[in-house]
Design an enzyme around this catalytic site. Sequence first.
Site, PDB file in Angstrom:
ATOM      1  N   ARG A  20       0.848  -1.200   0.000  1.00 19.95           N
ATOM      2  CA  ARG A  20       0.000   0.000   0.000  1.00 19.95           C
ATOM      3  C   ARG A  20       0.883   1.249   0.000  1.00 19.95           C
ATOM      4  O   ARG A  20       1.599   1.509   0.964  1.00 19.95           O
ATOM      5  CB  ARG A  20      -0.938   0.002   1.205  1.00 19.95           C
ATOM      6  CG  ARG A  20      -1.885  -1.181   1.224  1.00 19.95           C
ATOM      7  CD  ARG A  20      -2.903  -1.064   2.348  1.00 19.95           C
ATOM      8  NE  ARG A  20      -3.796   0.065   2.152  1.00 19.95           N
ATOM      9  CZ  ARG A  20      -4.878   0.056   1.372  1.00 19.95           C
ATOM     10  NH1 ARG A  20      -5.196  -1.041   0.693  1.00 19.95           N
ATOM     11  NH2 ARG A  20      -5.643   1.121   1.266  1.00 19.95           N
ATOM     12  N   ASP A  27     -19.147  -6.136  -6.508  1.00 16.77           N
ATOM     13  CA  ASP A  27     -17.911  -5.369  -6.496  1.00 16.77           C
ATOM     14  C   ASP A  27     -16.792  -6.078  -7.233  1.00 16.77           C
ATOM     15  O   ASP A  27     -15.937  -5.449  -7.864  1.00 16.77           O
ATOM     16  CB  ASP A  27     -17.507  -5.127  -5.031  1.00 16.77           C
ATOM     17  CG  ASP A  27     -16.327  -4.185  -4.902  1.00 16.77           C
ATOM     18  OD1 ASP A  27     -16.200  -3.276  -5.731  1.00 16.77           O
ATOM     19  OD2 ASP A  27     -15.539  -4.356  -3.949  1.00 16.77           O
ATOM     20  N   CYS A  38      -9.630 -23.364  -0.995  1.00 11.34           N
ATOM     21  CA  CYS A  38     -10.303 -24.518  -0.396  1.00 11.34           C
ATOM     22  C   CYS A  38      -9.505 -25.169   0.728  1.00 11.34           C
ATOM     23  O   CYS A  38     -10.036 -25.403   1.818  1.00 11.34           O
ATOM     24  CB  CYS A  38     -10.630 -25.549  -1.469  1.00 11.34           C
ATOM     25  SG  CYS A  38     -11.354 -27.074  -0.810  1.00 11.34           S
TER      26      CYS A  38
END
Length: 457
Positions: A170, A317, A390
């Site tokens: 970020r 989204d 999974c």
Amino acid sequence: MDYPISSVVQQPRICGREFICAISIKNSVVPVDSVADTPFHIMAKPTGAVCNLGCQYCFFLKKENLYPGSNFRMGDAVLESYIRQVIEACGEQSVTIAWQGGEPTLMGLDFFRKSIEYERKHLKSGVAIQNTIQTNGVLLDEEWLRFFHEHQFLVGLSLDGPRELHDAYRMDKTGRPVFDKVMRAVQVMHQHKVEFNILATVNAANADHSVEVYKFFRDEVGARFIQFIPIVERDNETGFVEGNTVTERSVGPEQYGRFLCAIFDEWIQKDVGRIFVNHFDAALASWAGAPSAICTTASTCGFAMVLEHNGDLYSCDHFVEPKHYLGNIMEQPLIELAASDKQHRFGLDKRDALPRCCRECVVLFACNGECPKNRFCETPDGATGLNYLCAGLKAFFTHIARPMKLMAELLKQRRAPAEVMQMLAVEDARLKAKLAKAGRNDPCPCGSGLKFKRCHG
């Protein structure tokens, strides 16, 4: 957005991409096999994909290519229409107006002041309204926070952990870290008593630091509501849900499972009823026989749609792409688009497209195949549609099964699920006492069926 599970979930605060849905479909043509008054939720993106950060894993930045030449600013006509139509769709129920991006604060405070004016203009007497906004926090200052406090905005703040973990992916458009600016926003929110929750991605940089991340949010940020969102970033140029390989920034399946398990172990010992984590609340709902508290683990989906800056409505989204375009609310009522056959089928596909191994899985009731955007792997028998996560999800749901059963039983008895902490502490103390007395060749008190010396070395 209310989902009361006794004392574990108190007014869930979810501002990010895993929404409890807030609006009911009324006075519209709903497909025959759907449930009347089905709830749905709209996330509005007033700046589209435009953002002041350049987060490396962001799947949404490429959506800018859908609108070449756009100024990416929601106009007054779309703003008022969105608010009016959401309020009308709610009828007598409470209303949620949700803002996301991109970065919605780029619109400036005057835009949100105007949204409040439109709410007052169209809201019916006696109907409650809540405003939520998901932000990176970089632009938040005293003026923003006074406004949020005055109008009781719930703020979702994007933060990935302590400095080195947050700044790993970020950064701003020039590649500079933004951690200090985000933490300054945290400080000002506390000062102005603005309610906020944390949206943290789980990625390749922070996934092996699970408890450190959790304790940082709990002890240093002072967050009570935390959402963890796995980064499963498809390696393609379009930004759409396509391809079957992921980038190196993505969390690994087993790694994600270990991340959740380690945080759960800390939470179940100390924080039940005090700290609220989206995955744990949703799991308890499943064990208690209630609907999932987040869309990713619900049996069907399609109830959390996205409104673009120009009024275009998309199925989800994660599916803002041409084939999941529903229409424009300036041309067709939002309520009709939300209840359309196309959106209904999108939601049912989550359940109906599950491969056989998922339908026969012992944790299906809690997992439900997770988010369809992550179903691009093959099952052991070669079928398509297995979720990338999974292995980790199955490990997590298996790991938490017994504490969840205990809390579900407490709920059934109308007792606080937080009592589980004392129950487990007593069990642990008894086991330690038995282990201390066990001989090397005695059966291990842990119940493994092994001799003590073999079980514990």
